[in-house]
Design an enzyme around this catalytic site. Structure first.
Site, PDB file in Angstrom:
ATOM      1  N   LYS A 129      11.370  56.913  27.610  1.00  0.00           N
ATOM      2  CA  LYS A 129      12.432  56.111  26.980  1.00  0.00           C
ATOM      3  C   LYS A 129      13.654  56.012  27.906  1.00  0.00           C
ATOM      4  O   LYS A 129      14.225  54.943  28.125  1.00  0.00           O
ATOM      5  CB  LYS A 129      12.832  56.757  25.652  1.00  0.00           C
ATOM      6  CG  LYS A 129      14.077  56.198  25.019  1.00  0.00           C
ATOM      7  CD  LYS A 129      13.822  54.805  24.503  1.00  0.00           C
ATOM      8  CE  LYS A 129      15.089  54.133  24.059  1.00  0.00           C
ATOM      9  NZ  LYS A 129      14.873  52.763  23.620  1.00  0.00           N
TER      10      LYS A 129
ATOM     11  N   CYS B  32      22.567  51.708  24.408  1.00  0.00           N
ATOM     12  CA  CYS B  32      21.332  52.234  25.013  1.00  0.00           C
ATOM     13  C   CYS B  32      21.425  52.255  26.530  1.00  0.00           C
ATOM     14  O   CYS B  32      21.455  53.309  27.136  1.00  0.00           O
ATOM     15  CB  CYS B  32      20.153  51.365  24.587  1.00  0.00           C
ATOM     16  SG  CYS B  32      20.081  51.139  22.823  1.00  0.00           S
TER      17      CYS B  32
HETATM   18  N1  SAJ Z   1      22.593  42.484  30.890  1.00  0.00           N
HETATM   19  C1  SAJ Z   1      23.044  41.931  32.080  1.00  0.00           C
HETATM   20  N2  SAJ Z   1      22.170  41.216  32.844  1.00  0.00           N
HETATM   21  C2  SAJ Z   1      20.868  41.038  32.457  1.00  0.00           C
HETATM   22  C3  SAJ Z   1      20.405  41.606  31.254  1.00  0.00           C
HETATM   23  C4  SAJ Z   1      21.314  42.326  30.487  1.00  0.00           C
HETATM   24  O1  SAJ Z   1      24.206  42.068  32.461  1.00  0.00           O
HETATM   25  O2  SAJ Z   1      20.139  40.353  33.211  1.00  0.00           O
HETATM   26  C5  SAJ Z   1      23.544  43.276  30.073  1.00  0.00           C
HETATM   27  C6  SAJ Z   1      23.759  42.710  28.655  1.00  0.00           C
HETATM   28  O3  SAJ Z   1      24.733  41.698  28.656  1.00  0.00           O
HETATM   29  C7  SAJ Z   1      24.199  43.951  27.915  1.00  0.00           C
HETATM   30  C8  SAJ Z   1      23.380  45.063  28.579  1.00  0.00           C
HETATM   31  O4  SAJ Z   1      22.955  44.540  29.819  1.00  0.00           O
HETATM   32  O5  SAJ Z   1      25.575  44.199  28.109  1.00  0.00           O
HETATM   33  C9  SAJ Z   1      22.190  45.535  27.781  1.00  0.00           C
HETATM   34  O6  SAJ Z   1      21.504  44.440  27.208  1.00  0.00           O
HETATM   35  P1  SAJ Z   1      19.914  44.318  27.178  1.00  0.00           P
HETATM   36  O7  SAJ Z   1      19.566  43.050  26.515  1.00  0.00           O
HETATM   37  O8  SAJ Z   1      19.369  44.533  28.530  1.00  0.00           O
HETATM   38  O9  SAJ Z   1      19.424  45.583  26.356  1.00  0.00           O
HETATM   39  P2  SAJ Z   1      19.797  46.236  24.909  1.00  0.00           P
HETATM   40  O10 SAJ Z   1      20.798  47.315  25.150  1.00  0.00           O
HETATM   41  O11 SAJ Z   1      20.092  45.244  23.874  1.00  0.00           O
HETATM   42  O12 SAJ Z   1      18.369  46.878  24.545  1.00  0.00           O
HETATM   43  C10 SAJ Z   1      17.765  47.797  25.449  1.00  0.00           C
HETATM   44  C11 SAJ Z   1      16.303  47.361  25.697  1.00  0.00           C
HETATM   45  N3  SAJ Z   1      15.747  48.121  26.809  1.00  0.00           N
HETATM   46  C12 SAJ Z   1      15.148  47.519  27.863  1.00  0.00           C
HETATM   47  O13 SAJ Z   1      15.041  46.316  27.970  1.00  0.00           O
HETATM   48  C13 SAJ Z   1      14.566  48.414  28.905  1.00  0.00           C
HETATM   49  C14 SAJ Z   1      15.488  47.581  24.426  1.00  0.00           C
HETATM   50  O14 SAJ Z   1      14.111  47.302  24.656  1.00  0.00           O
HETATM   51  C15 SAJ Z   1      15.657  49.036  23.957  1.00  0.00           C
HETATM   52  O15 SAJ Z   1      14.926  49.265  22.747  1.00  0.00           O
HETATM   53  C16 SAJ Z   1      17.133  49.258  23.667  1.00  0.00           C
HETATM   54  O16 SAJ Z   1      17.837  49.096  24.904  1.00  0.00           O
HETATM   55  C17 SAJ Z   1      17.288  50.674  23.121  1.00  0.00           C
HETATM   56  O17 SAJ Z   1      17.441  50.825  21.889  1.00  0.00           O
HETATM   57  O18 SAJ Z   1      17.164  51.624  23.893  1.00  0.00           O
END
Ligand code: SAJ
Length: 406
Positions: free
Chosen positions: A206, A260
């Site tokens: 995780k 996360c």
């Molecule tokens: N972000 C960027 N650039 C990107 C993608 C995301 O700057 O290309 C930023 C987003 O704006 C945000 C942050 O990253 O601020 C996180 O967003 P996210 O969409 O990547 O992830 P979360 O936090 O909504 O969900 C994550 C997911 N983990 C992964 O993709 C590895 C989800 O599958 C997990 O279940 C979740 O964390 C969790 O609960 O751990």
């Protein structure tokens, strides 16, 4: 396991605990949900969910009507106990597992021979074994009679109801029989594949998933800083680099937020400080990006004042931690807004967040009015509404999240 006679006790009815309860209950399994927040319990028992997640309200209403779910502020008896509580970090970025410990303690008297105890909360490596030790020290009668496992969730906020059912799951017991028992349970409601391993590996898995994404985003954010200096459009650059069959760069933004990805890598770095050089650096870069964005807006305001002899009106577009959600936890946009407002208390700043109606600190403006009024527009979150705004060459546009990328 027999669905009809099985009952599940869910500890924690938040962003993951509630949807998971609803999914399990929708399969005809009785779920007793427990939460320490009395308002949440009351709202749920009156039929109203307290979080924004597509399709959750309708599915919740169905299971409530059929009497497969009930919320309570005390722990009810069950055959399976699921711990789905938060694991934040402390001031020094060390994981705080006190909620998991309290939740485990709260079910201690209820546990009986043959029960299954599962932790889903993101946890530092070794937490499940630690809880097993704790349980058996208080309840030696359960040694060899209680199944204990770790199974992290992986759902993406905004797509929870789909991903909860369809994502693969990693399941690690403290021993083989516990792994098998937990797999049997999850197979009752998960359609994705179930992968068996140890509790320690499942915990690390995780953390690895989220640290991996953090590192990849840090690479994109670092590129955005380089491109800003080199006068290159970073969005175009990434798009072109991604045409290579083996390159897949993520998108830069105003920083990394949420509960996360901005948190979990610290669970690795704090425990393995010597070994986690890259993971720790990625956290630093992603945090620095938000600081840099705030500085950049401040500099643009100063430049405007010097060039025009008047104060600019500034629109800060977005407060949420990522596009198209209402969640402001660990939000880079919120941090940037706070920082800009603190350093620029003499000018008019319009704060925009189309996914929420009111905020206890900021007076929110509509995105159209803010855009029309402002001299400087800083896009902090790539919300879908912002793509409707018509380009106006008279405005200074600071696009930190690719709203205007082609
Ligand atoms: N972000 C960027 N650039 C990107 C993608 C995301 O700057 O290309 C930023 C987003 O704006 C945000 C942050 O990253 O601020 C996180 O967003 P996210 O969409 O990547 O992830 P979360 O936090 O909504 O969900 C994550 C997911 N983990 C992964 O993709 C590895 C989800 O599958 C997990 O279940 C979740 O964390 C969790 O609960 O751990």
């Amino acid at each position: 396991m027999d669905k009809e006679n099985l009952s599940v006790t869910m500890i924690g009815l938040g962003y993951i605990g509630l949807p998971t309860s609803v999914l399990i209950a929708s399969k005809g399994i009785r779920v007793n949900g427990m939460d320490i927040n009395k308002e949440v319990v009351s709202s749920l028992n009156h039929g109203k969910i307290h979080i924004v997640e597509p399709d959750l309200q309708s599915e919740f209403s169905n299971v409530l009507k059929k009497d497969y779910f009930r919320a309570s502020s005390i722990v009810e008896d069950g055959d399976v106990y699921l711990i789905v509580v938060p694991t934040p970090f402390k001031g020094n970025h060390e994981p705080d597992i006190s909620f998991v410990e309290k939740a485990t303690n709260s079910v201690l008297d209820k546990l009986k021979s043959g029960d299954l105890f599962i932790i889903e909360s993101t946890s530092p490596v070794g937490t499940t074994e630690k809880m097993a030790k704790f349980i058996f020290s208080k309840r030696p009668d359960l040694v060899d009679n209680l199944f204990i496992a770790y199974c992290p969730e992986r759902v993406l906020p905004g797509n929870v109801m789909y991903e909860l059912v369809n994502n693969d799951r990693v399941i690690g017991g403290v021993d083989q029989v516990s792994t098998n028992k937990a797999c049997e349970f999850y197979s009752m409601f998960i359609e994705g594949e179930l992968h068996r391993t140890t509790a320690r590996t499942a915990e690390m898995c995780k953390l690895t998933e989220n640290a991996s994404r953090d590192v990849q985003i840090a690479f994109a954010n670092e590129l955005s800083l380089i491109c800003d200096k080199a006068d290159i459009n970073v969005w175009e650059l990434i798009d072109l680099a991604n045409k290579h069959p083996r390159v897949n760069i993520l998108q830069p933004g105003a920083g990394v937020g949420g509960h996360c990805i901005a948190v979990d890598p610290y669970f690795i770095a704090s425990e393995f400080p010597k070994e986690s050089q890259l993971i720790a650096k990625a956290r630093e870069i992603n945090n620095y990006k938000s600081f840099w964005v705030a500085e950049k807006i401040g500099n643009e305001i100063l430049k405007f004042k010097l060039e025009n002899g008047i104060d600019p009106k500034v629109a800060l577009m977005g407060l949420a931690f990522k596009p198209n959600i209402d969640d402001l936890r660990e939000s880079p946009a919120k941090y940037i807004t706070q920082k800009v407002m603190q350093s620029q208390n003499d000018i008019e700043i319009l704060v925009v967040e189309p996914n929420i109606n009111d905020h206890h600190v900021y007076k929110l403006s509509s995105y159209q009015i803010a855009y029309e009024t402002a001299d400087i527009v800083a896009f902090l979150v790539n919300h879908k509404e912002f793509s409707n705004l018509k380009y106006n060459p008279k405005k200074i546009i600071l696009d930190f999240c690719g709203v205007n990328k082609k």
